[in-house]
Scaffold this motif. Structure first.
Motif, PDB file in Angstrom:
ATOM      1  N   TRP A 382       0.982  -1.299   0.093  1.00 43.34           N
ATOM      2  CA  TRP A 382      -0.017   0.195  -0.024  1.00 43.34           C
ATOM      3  C   TRP A 382       0.908   1.385   0.002  1.00 43.34           C
ATOM      4  N   LEU A 383       1.930   1.380   0.913  1.00 47.92           N
ATOM      5  CA  LEU A 383       2.741   2.528   1.040  1.00 47.92           C
ATOM      6  C   LEU A 383       3.408   2.741  -0.394  1.00 47.92           C
ATOM      7  N   GLU A 384       4.038   1.479  -1.044  1.00 49.44           N
ATOM      8  CA  GLU A 384       4.732   1.691  -2.306  1.00 49.44           C
ATOM      9  C   GLU A 384       3.515   2.350  -3.552  1.00 49.44           C
ATOM     10  N   ASP A 385       2.509   2.201  -3.463  1.00 47.15           N
ATOM     11  CA  ASP A 385       1.383   2.538  -4.169  1.00 47.15           C
ATOM     12  C   ASP A 385       1.133   4.138  -3.920  1.00 47.15           C
ATOM     13  N   TYR A 386       0.923   4.474  -2.637  1.00 43.68           N
ATOM     14  CA  TYR A 386       0.687   5.822  -2.061  1.00 43.68           C
ATOM     15  C   TYR A 386       1.860   6.694  -2.564  1.00 43.68           C
ATOM     16  N   LEU A 387       3.078   6.347  -2.384  1.00 41.73           N
ATOM     17  CA  LEU A 387       4.334   6.956  -2.630  1.00 41.73           C
ATOM     18  C   LEU A 387       4.504   7.425  -4.197  1.00 41.73           C
ATOM     19  N   GLN A 388       3.991   6.482  -4.939  1.00 39.09           N
ATOM     20  CA  GLN A 388       4.129   6.859  -6.480  1.00 39.09           C
ATOM     21  C   GLN A 388       3.374   8.026  -6.733  1.00 39.09           C
ATOM     22  N   ARG A 401      15.736  -3.196  -2.048  1.00 39.49           N
ATOM     23  CA  ARG A 401      15.934  -3.209  -3.580  1.00 39.49           C
ATOM     24  C   ARG A 401      14.353  -2.967  -4.012  1.00 39.49           C
ATOM     25  N   ALA A 402      13.533  -3.957  -3.907  1.00 34.66           N
ATOM     26  CA  ALA A 402      12.357  -4.077  -4.301  1.00 34.66           C
ATOM     27  C   ALA A 402      11.457  -2.753  -4.033  1.00 34.66           C
ATOM     28  N   PHE A 403      11.463  -2.228  -2.921  1.00 32.43           N
ATOM     29  CA  PHE A 403      10.900  -0.851  -2.226  1.00 32.43           C
ATOM     30  C   PHE A 403      11.229   0.265  -3.234  1.00 32.43           C
ATOM     31  N   LEU A 404      12.829   0.327  -3.409  1.00 33.99           N
ATOM     32  CA  LEU A 404      13.367   1.428  -4.085  1.00 33.99           C
ATOM     33  C   LEU A 404      13.040   1.243  -5.692  1.00 33.99           C
ATOM     34  N   ASP A 405      12.750   0.017  -6.119  1.00 36.19           N
ATOM     35  CA  ASP A 405      12.501  -0.258  -7.706  1.00 36.19           C
ATOM     36  C   ASP A 405      11.201   0.245  -7.924  1.00 36.19           C
ATOM     37  N   ALA A 406      10.218   0.340  -6.608  1.00 35.58           N
ATOM     38  CA  ALA A 406       8.900   0.634  -7.011  1.00 35.58           C
ATOM     39  C   ALA A 406       8.740   2.122  -6.851  1.00 35.58           C
ATOM     40  N   ILE A 407       9.395   2.932  -5.950  1.00 31.41           N
ATOM     41  CA  ILE A 407       8.994   4.360  -5.758  1.00 31.41           C
ATOM     42  C   ILE A 407       9.824   5.231  -6.241  1.00 31.41           C
ATOM     43  N   ALA A 408      11.246   4.842  -6.281  1.00 27.73           N
ATOM     44  CA  ALA A 408      12.361   5.775  -6.714  1.00 27.73           C
ATOM     45  C   ALA A 408      12.290   6.215  -8.200  1.00 27.73           C
TER      46      ALA A 408
END
Length: 702
Positions: A382-388, A401-408
């Motif tokens: 949910w946080l990844e979607d929200y920060l995008q 790595r997966a979190f950074l791939d999703a939001i950065a």
């Protein structure tokens, strides 16, 4: 007079003071202060921040400390009073003539020949001993600087409430001033220090509004320090850019969770209170007559109220409760949880609450320090979607790595006192950096080969009459070539767990185990698990499903309500707790802490063992309280390995570890010959290490 006596006086005068501050002050007053320092004045300055309005208590304590330290202070005063004056036996003639004759006598004299044959009277061993003591003193002061920078500064900041700190960092006037102004940040040369350590030197900080930056770098490089400097505006961020830093869990009290989120937006809360005050004043004036002074007052209040309404409308204040509820729901708080007091939540849930508060405020610049550490997979998704869709600028420290791939959208690599920028997410950064490193290495090798070829020609022909001119030309070419620096080597890490001896099964078994903190609410029911030396089991599931509870039952920290746990009598278990920092003494160095847990070895042995987990050099002699989260994790792993375990129980071991450390841990666990149970939300770590996955219902998965 011992430091413990001093510490007891401070505790008695100011009960509730953090023990780390008490120990620091006591050690400083008795052992650490230099002879040139006014120790009582320094102590008074530090204690005044603890005293608040209790000046009388502070003065009584200072008088008491003065009495206790009287003899010691006299000795220090005597030592710093300088060389003693000596009375001359006879009058010396310092006339010009006398001086001239002395000079004349010295003319032509070979002073070296006078001293020739006389052995030096310097005791070399004593000199080396004094130099070692001086070096140790300098290092101790350097560590003390780090300690002051991390602990006493934090203690001073904690005395300010969240509201006071927010309004200090983000004055209300800056919200109006931000209109029509660029929210881009470009600082071409910044310096950041932590104590006596220089973190960045002449680095460029560039953050474009609306971009999402992942800040990466080795553990201990200073990423969190940089975020704190930005958050406190110690780096010159333009005043109209609002900043919020999510670093630690909120302090629990009786405030309901949703109300805590609403109060986090101090501007909104302040304007709503102002609106209520203005409405009340206008209501009072409505009953007054038509005199001009009442008319003027009503008009002035109406104008202020209109301005307040406009500001509240700009920040969409009316939708606040709905937005707060949506944020909490996304992070896993159901409707019932949202109305519970914040003190009823555990540390991990308070971290989620702190995150919800920051997202609700919507600052122009949001700073997050490892937000994925304390949330489960559902909340993380949910946080990844929200920060995008985050509208402002985001700067986040993460090793996921997966979190950074999703939001950065960009990666900032902090290393060697500088910041390097890469477009794209982590995977793109890694690819770009690897390619660039290969090209730099290839270019360096080509240049070195060219220089080697020139040097070989020069060495061969410089003394040959026929080729001497050509050799001279080559020498000039070689001299004009610029200095060549080798490219930075890619640092690799290795963790090393000692091989464990074989013991006969069964090692560790749970049979039909049921557990609950109350009989009405069971967490585990009928759980069966068998752990051997070849086990690689991952436990996944939502926070609160009972994963950490199961680990504590395996270690014997908790006893089951039904069923039984069978442990081999020779079994040694190594337990890495989720909040492992609580088990480390912040006032000791890693070497001292290992010596206190496993006495009987030399300092070099402890330092060598810490080196197996990349705690090397002076880091092993630095106070644990000043280490980064990843460095503390390494110390915890070093302690685990000294226990010579047969089975490792690891609760969120990836939290805080940098990417290199995580890779090293995965390789070490794959090679190790003991059993492993892990609780983790890191998908890559789970798929790499685990052979079995147990879900939140604790039935065997795939």
């Amino acid at each position: 007079m011992s430091s413990e006596d001093i510490a007891e006086e401070i505790r008695t005068s100011f009960p509730g003071t953090e023990e780390v501050i008490v120990q620091y002050l006591a050690g400083y007053l008795v052992d650490d202060a230099g002879e040139e320092e006014d120790v009582l004045q320094v102590a008074h300055h530090i204690l005044s921040s603890l005293a608040g309005d209790r000046e009388d208590v502070l003065e009584k304590l200072m008088l008491k400390l003065g009495d206790l330290l009287e003899e010691q202070l006299k000795i220090r005063l005597k030592n710093r009073s300088g060389p003693k004056l000596m009375k001359l036996d006879k009058v010396m003639d310092m006339s010009k003539a006398q001086i001239s004759s002395t000079i004349a006598l010295g003319e032509g004299v070979d002073l070296e020949s006078i001293n020739k044959g006389k052995a030096s009277r310097v005791d070399v061993k004593k000199l080396e001993k004094q130099e070692a003591k001086l070096k140790a003193k300098i290092e101790k002061r350097s560590r003390r600087d780090l300690y002051e920078g991390s602990k006493l500064l934090d203690a001073h900041r904690k005395q300010q409430s969240y509201e006071e700190m927010f309004m200090k960092i983000n004055p209300l006037e800056s919200s109006a001033a931000s209109r029509q102004k660029s929210k881009d940040i470009h600082l071409p040369s910044i310096d950041v220090s932590f104590g006596s350590n220089r973190i960045l030197s002449g680095a460029t900080l560039t953050l474009a509004h609306g971009r999402r930056y992942g800040l990466i770098g080795r553990n201990g490089i200073g990423k969190s320090t940089l975020l704190r400097h930005i958050a406190m505006r110690e780096v010159q961020i333009p005043a109209h850019i609002s900043i919020l830093f999510v670093e630690q869990e909120i302090v629990g009290d009786d405030t309901p969770a949703i109300e805590s989120v609403l109060k986090a937006d101090v501007w909104r809360d302040h304007l709503l209170k102002e609106e209520a005050t203005l409405n009340a004043k206008l209501a009072e004036l409505e009953v007054e007559g038509d005199e001009k002074r009442f008319e003027d007052a009503r008009e002035e209040l109406s104008l202020r109220l209109a301005e307040t309404h406009a500001r509240l409308s700009d920040m969409d204040a009316a939708s606040g409760p709905a937005r707060a509820a949506a944020l909490l729901a996304g992070l896993g708080f159901d409707e019932n949880d949202q109305h519970k007091p914040t003190r009823s939540f555990s540390g991990g849930w308070r971290m989620r609450l702190a995150l919800a508060r920051a997202l609700f405020v919507k600052p122009a610049l949001l700073l997050l320090d490892e937000p994925s550490n304390h949330i489960d997979l559902n909340a993380l998704a949910w946080l990844e979607d929200y920060l995008q869709t985050w509208p402002g600028t985001l700067l986040v420290v993460s090793h996921d790595r997966a979190f950074l791939d999703a939001i950065a959208t960009d990666i900032v690599h902090q290393h060697s006192g500088r910041l390097d920028y890469y477009k794209g997410n982590f995977t793109q950064f890694y690819s770009t950096k690897s390619e660039r490193d290969r090209n730099l290495r290839k270019e360096y090798d080509t240049q070195m080969e060219y220089r080697k070829h020139l040097q070989a020609f020069i060495d061969r022909w410089r003394y040959n009459a026929n080729r001497a001119a050509q050799a001279q030309m080559k020498i000039k070419v070689l001299e004009k070539l610029p200095d060549l620096q080798p490219p930075e080597e890619e640092e690799t890490e290795q963790f090393k767990f000692p091989e464990t001896e074989k013991i006969s099964p069964p090692l560790l078994q749970m049979s039909e185990v049921t557990f609950g903190y109350t009989p009405e609410k069971l967490i585990l029911k009928g759980v069966n698990i068998d752990v051997g030396l070849d086990s690689r089991i991952a436990m996944v599931g939502a926070n609160g499903a009972g994963k950490s509870t199961l680990i504590k039952i395996l270690t014997g920290e908790l006893n089951p309500m039904a069923g039984h746990v069978n442990r081999n009598g020779r079994l040694r278990i190594g337990y890495f707790a989720q909040h492992h920092v609580d088990t480390l003494n912040p006032t000791m160095t890693p070497v001292q802490f290992l010596a206190s847990k496993f006495p009987g070895r030399t300092e070099q042995d402890y330092r060598g063992h810490l080196g197996n987990f990349q705690i090397s050099g002076m880091t092993g002699m630095q106070l644990i309280g000043t280490l980064s989260g990843g460095q503390k994790s390494r110390v915890a792993f070093a302690i685990l390995s000294l226990q010579q375990p047969h089975i490792l129980l690891l609760d969120e071991p990836t939290n805080h570890l940098d990417i290199e450390g995580l890779d090293a841990l995965m390789v070490a666990l794959q090679k190790w010959n003991g059993g492993v149970i892990i609780i983790s939300h890191d998908e890559r770590f789970i798929t790499t290490v685990a052979k079995e996955v147990r879900t939140d219902s604790f039935t065997l998965g795939s």
